[in-house]
Write an enzyme that holds these catalytic residues in place. Structure first.
Site, PDB file in Angstrom:
ATOM      1  N   LYS A 124       3.867  50.983 101.528  1.00  0.00           N
ATOM      2  CA  LYS A 124       2.934  51.920 100.881  1.00  0.00           C
ATOM      3  C   LYS A 124       3.626  52.749  99.795  1.00  0.00           C
ATOM      4  O   LYS A 124       3.137  52.847  98.677  1.00  0.00           O
ATOM      5  CB  LYS A 124       2.333  52.895 101.914  1.00  0.00           C
ATOM      6  CG  LYS A 124       1.553  52.246 103.027  1.00  0.00           C
ATOM      7  CD  LYS A 124       0.920  53.286 103.947  1.00  0.00           C
ATOM      8  CE  LYS A 124       1.912  54.134 104.708  1.00  0.00           C
ATOM      9  NZ  LYS A 124       2.700  53.410 105.737  1.00  0.00           N
ATOM     10  N   ARG A 181      -4.041  59.788 108.091  1.00  0.00           N
ATOM     11  CA  ARG A 181      -3.426  59.040 109.180  1.00  0.00           C
ATOM     12  C   ARG A 181      -4.187  59.223 110.488  1.00  0.00           C
ATOM     13  O   ARG A 181      -3.774  58.653 111.506  1.00  0.00           O
ATOM     14  CB  ARG A 181      -2.003  59.547 109.386  1.00  0.00           C
ATOM     15  CG  ARG A 181      -0.919  58.655 108.779  1.00  0.00           C
ATOM     16  CD  ARG A 181       0.391  59.328 109.101  1.00  0.00           C
ATOM     17  NE  ARG A 181       1.545  58.508 109.079  1.00  0.00           N
ATOM     18  CZ  ARG A 181       2.391  58.442 108.048  1.00  0.00           C
ATOM     19  NH1 ARG A 181       2.133  59.050 106.935  1.00  0.00           N
ATOM     20  NH2 ARG A 181       3.490  57.739 108.153  1.00  0.00           N
ATOM     21  N   ARG A 202      16.375  50.112 105.936  1.00  0.00           N
ATOM     22  CA  ARG A 202      15.939  51.017 104.873  1.00  0.00           C
ATOM     23  C   ARG A 202      16.955  52.132 104.612  1.00  0.00           C
ATOM     24  O   ARG A 202      17.504  52.710 105.546  1.00  0.00           O
ATOM     25  CB  ARG A 202      14.585  51.639 105.260  1.00  0.00           C
ATOM     26  CG  ARG A 202      14.022  52.523 104.180  1.00  0.00           C
ATOM     27  CD  ARG A 202      12.531  52.560 104.203  1.00  0.00           C
ATOM     28  NE  ARG A 202      12.017  53.462 105.226  1.00  0.00           N
ATOM     29  CZ  ARG A 202      10.726  53.763 105.328  1.00  0.00           C
ATOM     30  NH1 ARG A 202       9.841  53.218 104.521  1.00  0.00           N
ATOM     31  NH2 ARG A 202      10.327  54.579 106.277  1.00  0.00           N
ATOM     32  N   ARG A 229      16.905  57.423 107.061  1.00  0.00           N
ATOM     33  CA  ARG A 229      16.008  58.512 107.454  1.00  0.00           C
ATOM     34  C   ARG A 229      16.100  58.728 108.961  1.00  0.00           C
ATOM     35  O   ARG A 229      16.197  57.763 109.715  1.00  0.00           O
ATOM     36  CB  ARG A 229      14.570  58.130 107.092  1.00  0.00           C
ATOM     37  CG  ARG A 229      14.121  58.690 105.761  1.00  0.00           C
ATOM     38  CD  ARG A 229      12.827  58.077 105.289  1.00  0.00           C
ATOM     39  NE  ARG A 229      11.734  58.165 106.252  1.00  0.00           N
ATOM     40  CZ  ARG A 229      10.487  57.799 105.968  1.00  0.00           C
ATOM     41  NH1 ARG A 229      10.182  57.350 104.765  1.00  0.00           N
ATOM     42  NH2 ARG A 229       9.542  57.894 106.880  1.00  0.00           N
ATOM     43  N   ARG A 237       6.786  55.873 116.042  1.00  0.00           N
ATOM     44  CA  ARG A 237       5.921  55.800 114.857  1.00  0.00           C
ATOM     45  C   ARG A 237       4.906  54.675 115.003  1.00  0.00           C
ATOM     46  O   ARG A 237       3.756  54.818 114.599  1.00  0.00           O
ATOM     47  CB  ARG A 237       6.772  55.612 113.591  1.00  0.00           C
ATOM     48  CG  ARG A 237       7.466  56.898 113.193  1.00  0.00           C
ATOM     49  CD  ARG A 237       8.610  56.652 112.244  1.00  0.00           C
ATOM     50  NE  ARG A 237       8.161  56.263 110.920  1.00  0.00           N
ATOM     51  CZ  ARG A 237       8.917  55.598 110.049  1.00  0.00           C
ATOM     52  NH1 ARG A 237      10.130  55.212 110.378  1.00  0.00           N
ATOM     53  NH2 ARG A 237       8.460  55.329 108.860  1.00  0.00           N
TER      54      ARG A 237
HETATM   55  P1  AMP Z   1       6.020  58.615 105.909  1.00  0.00           P
HETATM   56  O1  AMP Z   1       7.041  58.895 104.868  1.00  0.00           O
HETATM   57  O2  AMP Z   1       4.635  58.458 105.341  1.00  0.00           O
HETATM   58  O3  AMP Z   1       6.408  57.492 106.821  1.00  0.00           O
HETATM   59  O4  AMP Z   1       5.940  59.933 106.826  1.00  0.00           O
HETATM   60  C1  AMP Z   1       7.061  60.406 107.541  1.00  0.00           C
HETATM   61  C2  AMP Z   1       6.636  61.367 108.634  1.00  0.00           C
HETATM   62  O5  AMP Z   1       5.969  62.508 108.065  1.00  0.00           O
HETATM   63  C3  AMP Z   1       5.641  60.810 109.635  1.00  0.00           C
HETATM   64  O6  AMP Z   1       6.251  60.060 110.660  1.00  0.00           O
HETATM   65  C4  AMP Z   1       4.997  62.107 110.154  1.00  0.00           C
HETATM   66  O7  AMP Z   1       5.869  62.787 111.033  1.00  0.00           O
HETATM   67  C5  AMP Z   1       4.886  62.931 108.894  1.00  0.00           C
HETATM   68  N1  AMP Z   1       3.620  62.648 108.170  1.00  0.00           N
HETATM   69  C6  AMP Z   1       3.482  62.117 106.931  1.00  0.00           C
HETATM   70  N2  AMP Z   1       2.185  62.023 106.587  1.00  0.00           N
HETATM   71  C7  AMP Z   1       1.483  62.512 107.642  1.00  0.00           C
HETATM   72  C8  AMP Z   1       0.095  62.659 107.905  1.00  0.00           C
HETATM   73  N3  AMP Z   1      -0.840  62.284 107.028  1.00  0.00           N
HETATM   74  N4  AMP Z   1      -0.254  63.185 109.107  1.00  0.00           N
HETATM   75  C9  AMP Z   1       0.663  63.578 109.997  1.00  0.00           C
HETATM   76  N5  AMP Z   1       1.971  63.451 109.826  1.00  0.00           N
HETATM   77  C10 AMP Z   1       2.400  62.915 108.653  1.00  0.00           C
END
Ligand code: AMP
Length: 216
Positions: A15, A90, A129, A162, A173
């Site tokens: 994404k 999400r 990653r 990360r 996740r």
């Molecule tokens: P990502 O970079 O999109 O994988 O997001 C990393 C982390 O940020 C996720 O595992 C959540 O802990 C938090 N996060 C990001 N976007 C959201 C969202 N829309 N709702 C809740 N937590 C989020």
């Protein structure tokens, strides 16, 4: 033409990578809640401190925290011609809140792209990653390595894994995705906004599929 896009997909579906390219192609901002939360964590803001524990454990941050962030971001001038949401919504409550915000702002309906990748491939991608702690750029040791090993191409910072790309956090996740995010596929199918894209393959090939799906 106003393009309001959502990229849906499991962790590791690509994404962020695709949103970055689509943003450059269409001249609209990428709105990544993950990047926004990581920036807040880095800066040590109250919001960052609140989100940190959830993020490191691979759990979703509470809805009200991210909804507020997105609402504020979409109201900014550069998002008037459209935006690409990556990592939001999400959960169903987040999708409902987004619908209400767009209606309030009088914005055009969304196109929702579900980027589909089998779990074995997702695990392989997340496993290798590397991320830049400074500008958030993402690399992969095998698929998209940086020009100089271990260093960000754009800013030269040392790349890191990360915290939530560690194996325990990855499993969490996926659980969060299956329980809370996967139901959005049904939600957006019912509204007729969903388009499905095969996310397996070279980056440019997947990008081409996304663009064609948008034009179809
Ligand atoms: P990502 O970079 O999109 O994988 O997001 C990393 C982390 O940020 C996720 O595992 C959540 O802990 C938090 N996060 C990001 N976007 C959201 C969202 N829309 N709702 C809740 N937590 C989020």
């Amino acid at each position: 033409m106003e393009r309001n896009l959502i990229l849906l997909g499991a962790p590791g579906a690509g994404k962020g990578t695709q949103a970055q390219r689509l943003a450059a192609r269409f001249g609209i901002p990428q709105v990544s809640t993950g990047d926004m939360l990581r920036a807040a964590r880095r800066e040590g803001t109250p919001l960052g401190k609140k989100a940190e524990g959830f993020m490191n454990a691979g759990q979703l941050v509470p809805d009200e925290v991210v909804i507020g962030l997105v609402e504020e971001r979409l109201g900014k001038a550069d998002a008037k011609g459209g935006f690409i949401l990556d990592g939001f919504p999400r959960t169903i409550p987040q999708a409902q809140a987004l619908g209400a915000v767009l209606q309030k702002l009088g914005r055009a309906p969304l196109a929702v792209l579900d980027v589909q990748v089998p779990e074995a491939t997702l695990l392989e991608r997340l496993g290798g990653r590397l991320s830049c702690p400074k500008d958030g750029a993402s690399y992969h040791v095998k698929f998209t390595p940086p020009k100089k090993p271990g260093l960000c191409d754009t800013c030269g910072s040392a790349l890191q894994t990360r915290a939530d790309d560690r194996p325990e956090a990855i499993s969490q996740r996926f659980r969060e995705y299956n329980d809370k995010t996967a139901p959005l596929v049904d939600y957006y199918t019912k509204t007729g906004l969903l388009r499905t894209v095969d996310g397996v393959g070279e980056l440019e090939v997947v990008l081409g599929r996304i663009v064609r799906a948008l034009e179809a």
